[in-house]
Write a protein that holds these residues in place. Structure first.
Motif, mmCIF file in Angstrom:
data_model
loop_
_atom_site.group_PDB
_atom_site.id
_atom_site.type_symbol
_atom_site.label_atom_id
_atom_site.label_comp_id
_atom_site.label_asym_id
_atom_site.label_seq_id
_atom_site.Cartn_x
_atom_site.Cartn_y
_atom_site.Cartn_z
ATOM 1 N N LYS A 1 38.122 25.325 -18.983
ATOM 2 C CA LYS A 1 37.304 24.194 -19.434
ATOM 3 C C LYS A 1 38.120 22.920 -19.609
ATOM 4 O O LYS A 1 37.682 21.826 -19.210
ATOM 5 C CB LYS A 1 36.619 24.572 -20.748
ATOM 6 C CG LYS A 1 35.748 23.460 -21.330
ATOM 7 C CD LYS A 1 35.111 23.913 -22.638
ATOM 8 C CE LYS A 1 34.266 22.792 -23.242
ATOM 9 N NZ LYS A 1 33.663 23.200 -24.542
ATOM 10 N N ASN A 2 39.327 23.027 -20.188
ATOM 11 C CA ASN A 2 40.107 21.846 -20.562
ATOM 12 C C ASN A 2 41.327 21.600 -19.700
ATOM 13 O O ASN A 2 42.058 20.638 -19.926
ATOM 14 C CB ASN A 2 40.564 21.977 -22.023
ATOM 15 C CG ASN A 2 39.409 22.124 -22.988
ATOM 16 O OD1 ASN A 2 38.682 21.178 -23.255
ATOM 17 N ND2 ASN A 2 39.221 23.328 -23.511
ATOM 18 N N PRO B 1 41.014 14.850 -26.479
ATOM 19 C CA PRO B 1 41.720 16.094 -26.237
ATOM 20 C C PRO B 1 43.204 15.896 -25.929
ATOM 21 O O PRO B 1 44.018 16.720 -26.304
ATOM 22 C CB PRO B 1 40.972 16.692 -25.044
ATOM 23 C CG PRO B 1 39.622 16.064 -25.082
ATOM 24 C CD PRO B 1 39.818 14.717 -25.652
ATOM 25 N N TRP C 1 39.203 28.554 -22.357
ATOM 26 C CA TRP C 1 39.689 27.228 -22.772
ATOM 27 C C TRP C 1 40.455 26.572 -21.635
ATOM 28 O O TRP C 1 40.304 25.370 -21.384
ATOM 29 C CB TRP C 1 40.589 27.391 -23.995
ATOM 30 C CG TRP C 1 40.921 26.102 -24.696
ATOM 31 C CD1 TRP C 1 40.323 25.593 -25.802
ATOM 32 C CD2 TRP C 1 41.938 25.158 -24.326
ATOM 33 N NE1 TRP C 1 40.893 24.403 -26.160
ATOM 34 C CE2 TRP C 1 41.894 24.093 -25.260
ATOM 35 C CE3 TRP C 1 42.872 25.082 -23.305
ATOM 36 C CZ2 TRP C 1 42.751 22.998 -25.203
ATOM 37 C CZ3 TRP C 1 43.727 23.991 -23.227
ATOM 38 C CH2 TRP C 1 43.664 22.962 -24.172
#
Length: 982
Positions: free
Chosen positions: A734-735, A801, A731
């Motif tokens: 990716k973010n 996000p 995670w």
């Protein structure tokens, strides 16, 4: 449900008898196996009140009204068990109905029964529990009803906002399950009122209460045991309980929690095996009422084995069983109950083995009576109590076989135990382990000596008190009775007592050895890190050279090399070392304590004394390289350093052990670190579970920065495992970095329970996040415009996000998210700001308010507990980057070396503790051989008053000042006296 940390659940199942490598004395067989542990008192269990059916049906009805999703996720059996436990623990009203708690009654429960328990001591193994269980339950409920105005931050109830993971904590104990408090600011919900009464519903019911049994074994108050059982049932981890549930556990430390957890697992294992045995015997048609009662009375695996052994498939049966098959059981019972009508001659049957003459008939009756005596609970309780009052000793001697054909070195190792005798009450744990090892190697023979006076008094009591016939006994029948009692003692009870004593001593010694290993491991893992230095790690060697690795202050590998210091090339290699140290401005050398360590240390000490490395002021230290070679060839090392030779990886590991010991040592399996005692002789299952739990405790209490820590370190955080740690790293890649703790809920596989357990131990550096957020601000603005434009064409859009993610200054503290509301209320009360966490201004405001209002009054004002408020105060006042390891010792840096020949009696030296054992502490004083401080020389007056200690003993890594008492040059042994702890 397993109570061990979930990341090792697959390996750490409930211990079975096969998991333990039992010493030879437990493998010996006799006609009677162990009956009951001598340390357990006879306690009467209060019967549970039976509830009306109409009341029992209510919780089920409420639970059934939940949504389909909740029904799928929630396990039905635990819910049912919990609700039955709730109903059982509730006091009845006069009309027989159950009292209904008011909706606002969410106050704190078990703040301990203060009035009842304040002056009371915990029940010991020799005390009987006189107060019935049901009366204790009512008194607890009565106390709780007076404390409804004090909600606690403990035992939160998950709100209905959480959709993906439900657990047993969804139900507030002692309240209807549908009454859940929802808070928008705290997804974890508000804490429940309490954890229910002192009765605990177990999957397998026994004739003893598990709370009382656990309290007797661990010497912990019953209300604490009841709370811990429920906390473990809800899969709470030990670090989480120790830090965030203090008021429910009477402020117990992690070691005590582990002891309770292990004892609970053992009791549950006994209960599970007992019910499995009952089911098996029931199918085979061998189960009787008396046998069922005897099995349900068992509290240890030894007792269970003793009772069930004659009924196992393939068992040849005991002498008593064979006599019963001949039809002599009525005669034996008649001798005790109605001897006037007994005629043994009527049982004689010619040509039948066992009944052919009167002698065989009498022998059969004697065997049946002896079996009855040996399995009677009152009889065994009497003999155990009698043994506790007498001098029982354990003796060891040199085996005759080993003295003729044994290895001289092995025999000399056990010289202290060639003629050894000690009272079982006074023998030390390390002595038991040494005796057991000598016996397993067939060097020693061991026996337990019970004096004849015990036998004489026992036989008199049996004949004249316990088994006295109801009618007059003929002389020949009285002779049979006396012979039966003596036979029961000699053939059945005495071997049982010997096994029980040795089993108890061995079990306690193994547990102490494992706990000592855990304490040493904790001390080693919490060694203070050496920050901000460039380090040179040296893995010493002769033929293959010394491996070098230079690492930066951020643990990056700058250079690796190999130098040959001990093959006549020392002077030429010195130039290379000097060039490397000057090139990377490195002034600290870390040398592993393996092969050629002493020569390598002398080499560097000589160059430092000559100021060869000027202008650098070079110092060096010695660190343990235990496990470094194993780690260097592991898959983790290959993944971390793929292009590096395994021999050079060990040098990198040695350097990093000084820079950040915790982050490096967690990569190595704990048992390979080598700070234990008899670690290969104890249960490997128990050892692994305990050491893994200690690693989890240390990593969690230190905390990790989730945006920079490694995957290996994340695995050891409470509530996380290998899969969840991997998902967090994925995670993050990716973010981008985590902005606050709430984002953890977006990670795949990390539900509310996992979040609750790990959130308080995860840190988010606010400076790093501010820098990241400022760089992303422009992107977020443009993304918001795109979101707004798309919203005009679509009815629903997914949230962006970062649209709702804002940094929270409390995320860098030890404060748990469930307490953020209370923390913000406290900040408002003192006039502080969350952005000033850790500043001098914050400390001044907190101190001023606490001095004026007091801690308890402030906690009442905030509607919380003192423990939670203290944790909030610590989180707000600790400076940024606070590390609990700063209170522990750093490595001992040196510039010169001392030889063994330089030592003299009376010399005062400084050293570092290498290992701690029950008989003493080994200290590295820099002469290549560790000295021993006997335990009798370690007193409380010599220990530091500043440092908070878990026990009287010292631990690895501590610096001490010692005095040389004795030097044995032949055996290279040094005896020291502790002067003080530095």
């Amino acid at each position: 449900m397993s109570t061990l940390p979930r990341r090792v659940k697959s390996e750490s199942k409930a211990h079975t008898s096969e998991d333990y490598e039992l010493p030879s004395f437990l493998n010996s067989s006799s006609e009677s196996e162990e009956e009951e542990e001598e340390w357990e008192p006879k306690s009467k269990m209060a019967k549970r009140p039976r509830l009306p059916k109409k009341n029992e049906a209510k919780p089920k009805k409420v639970a059934a009204s939940r949504s389909a999703v909740a029904r799928k996720k929630v396990k039905k059996v635990p819910i049912k068990e919990e609700m039955v436990s709730i109903l059982v623990s509730m006091p009845f009203c006069q009309d027989g109905s159950l009292p209904i708690a008011p909706a606002e009654d969410t106050g704190m429960q078990l703040l301990k029964l203060k009035e009842e328990d304040k002056g009371a001591k915990p029940k010991t193994l020799n005390q009987k529990l006189e107060v019935p269980v049901k009366m204790e339950v009512k008194s607890i409920q009565g106390k709780n009803s007076e404390r409804v105005e004090k909600p606690s931050t403990s035992v939160p109830v998950v709100g209905s906002q959480v959709k993906h993971e439900k657990s047993e904590k969804d139900f507030a104990f002692d309240e209807p399950p549908f009454k859940k408090i929802k808070l928008t600011t705290c997804p974890e919900g508000k804490p429940a009122k309490n954890l229910g009464g002192s009765k605990v519903k177990e999957e397998f019911e026994m004739n003893w209460d598990i709370v009382q049994a656990l309290s007797e074994i661990t010497n912990v108050e019953p209300w604490v045991c009841a709370n811990l059982i429920r906390l473990f049932q809800e899969e709470n981890t030990i670090p989480f309980i120790a830090r965030y549930r203090k008021e429910l556990i009477n402020n117990l430390e992690a070691d005590a929690l582990r002891e309770v957890q292990q004892a609970l697992e053992e009791l549950r294992t006994v209960a599970k095996k007992t019910h499995a045995m009952i089911e098996k015997l029931k199918k085979e048609g061998k189960l009787s009422g008396c046998l069922s009662t005897a099995l349900l009375n068992c509290r240890t695996l030894e007792e269970l084995e003793h009772v069930s052994a004659p009924y196992k498939t393939g068992s040849k049966g005991t002498k008593a069983q064979r006599a019963k098959q001949l039809g002599l059981e009525p005669a034996a019972l008649s001798l005790l109950q109605n001897p006037m009508e007994l005629n043994l001659f009527s049982y004689i049957t010619p040509n039948t083995k066992g009944l052919s003459n009167i002698q065989e008939v009498e022998a059969g009756v004697q065997h049946i009576l002896a079996d009855i005596f040996a399995k009677d609970k009152d009889t065994l309780d009497f003999i155990r109590k009698l043994c506790q009052q007498r001098y029982i000793c354990i003796q060891s001697a040199l085996a005759k076989v080993s003295s003729k054909s044994g290895n001289e070195k092995d025999i000399d190792k056990f010289q202290l135990y060639h003629e050894f005798s000690c009272n079982i009450k006074n023998i030390q744990h390390h002595q038991i382990l040494a005796i057991n090892r000598g016996e397993n190697l067939k060097i020693l023979t061991v026996k337990v000596n019970i004096p004849d006076g015990v036998k004489n008094e026992f036989c008199w009591w049996c004949v004249n008190e316990r088994w006295r016939p109801k009618q007059f006994l003929k002389p020949e029948l009285m002779r049979i009775l006396r012979t039966s009692v003596e036979d029961a003692y000699k053939r059945l009870i005495y071997p049982l007592l010997c096994r029980e004593f040795r089993s108890k001593l061995t079990s306690d010694a193994e547990k102490e050895s494992v706990m000592m290993f855990g304490r040493n491991l904790r001390q080693l893992l919490l060694t203070s890190p050496v920050r901000g230095r460039t380090l040179m790690g040296v893995d010493p060697g002769y033929k293959h050279g010394c491996k070098l690795a230079i690492i930066s202050p951020t643990s990056q590998i700058l250079h690796t090399d190999v130098v040959y210091l001990h093959s006549g090339q020392g002077f030429r290699e010195a130039e290379k070392i000097k060039k490397l140290l000057l090139q990377y401005n490195c002034s600290t050398v870390v040398i592993g304590n393996g092969t050629a360590c002493r020569e390598t240390e002398a080499y560097f000490a000589d160059l430092i004394m000559k100021k060869y490395f000027a202008p650098l002021d070079v110092v060096y230290c010695i660190v343990s390289e235990a496990g470094a070679s194993i780690y260097s060839v592991s898959p983790e090392a290959s993944k971390e350093m793929p292009d590096l030779d395994p021999n050079l990886r060990s040098a990198v590991s040695i350097a990093r052990r000084v820079q950040d010991p915790l982050a490096e040592l967690v990569k190595i399996e704990p048992k390979h670190i080598g700070v234990g005692m008899y670690q290969h002789d104890v249960s490997q299952t128990l050892l692994k579970a305990t050491l893994d739990s200690v690693v989890e405790e240390c990593v969690s209490f230190v905390g990790v920065d989730i945006n920079i820590c490694s995957e290996i370190l994340l695995r050891h955080i409470a509530g996380l495992n290998a899969n969840r740690a991997k998902s967090i790293i994925e995670w993050r890649e990716k973010n981008g970095p985590f902005i606050n703790r709430e984002q953890l809920k977006e990670v795949k596989g990390l539900g509310p329970k996992s979040f609750q357990q790990c959130a308080g131990f995860i840190r988010i550096n606010q400076e790093y996040i501010k820098t990241f957020c400022s760089s992303k601000k422009a992107d977020l603005g443009s993304h918001a415009l795109l979101t707004k434009a798309s919203a005009q064409s679509k009815k629903k859009t997914k949230p962006t996000p970062y649209a709702s993610q804002q940094p929270n200054p409390l995320d860098q503290t030890c404060i748990h998210p469930e307490s953020y509301d209370i923390a913000m209320s406290f900040l408002s009360f003192i006039g502080g700001n969350a952005n000033c966490v850790g500043t001098a201004d914050m400390q001044q405001k907190v101190n001023a308010v606490i001095q004026k209002e007091g801690l308890e009054d402030t906690a009442k004002r905030l509607n919380t507990t003192v423990h939670t408020l203290q944790l909030i105060i610590d989180g707000l006042t600790q400076p940024e980057g606070f590390d609990i390891r700063t209170d522990f010792d750093k490595p001992d840096f040196k510039r010169s070396i001392v030889c063994f020949e330089d030592l003299s009696v009376g010399a005062v030296l400084t050293g570092k503790v290498e290992n701690a054992t029950p008989f003493g502490v080994f200290v590295d004083i820099g002469v290549g051989k560790a000295g021993l401080i006997p335990v009798r020389n370690i007193t409380e007056a010599k220990l530091s008053k500043v440092k908070k200690r878990r026990s009287l003993g010292l631990g690895p890594g501590e610096r001490v000042e010692v005095k040389v008492l004795n030097i044995d040059i032949a055996r290279l042994r040094i005896t020291l006296d502790l002067i003080r702890v530095l």
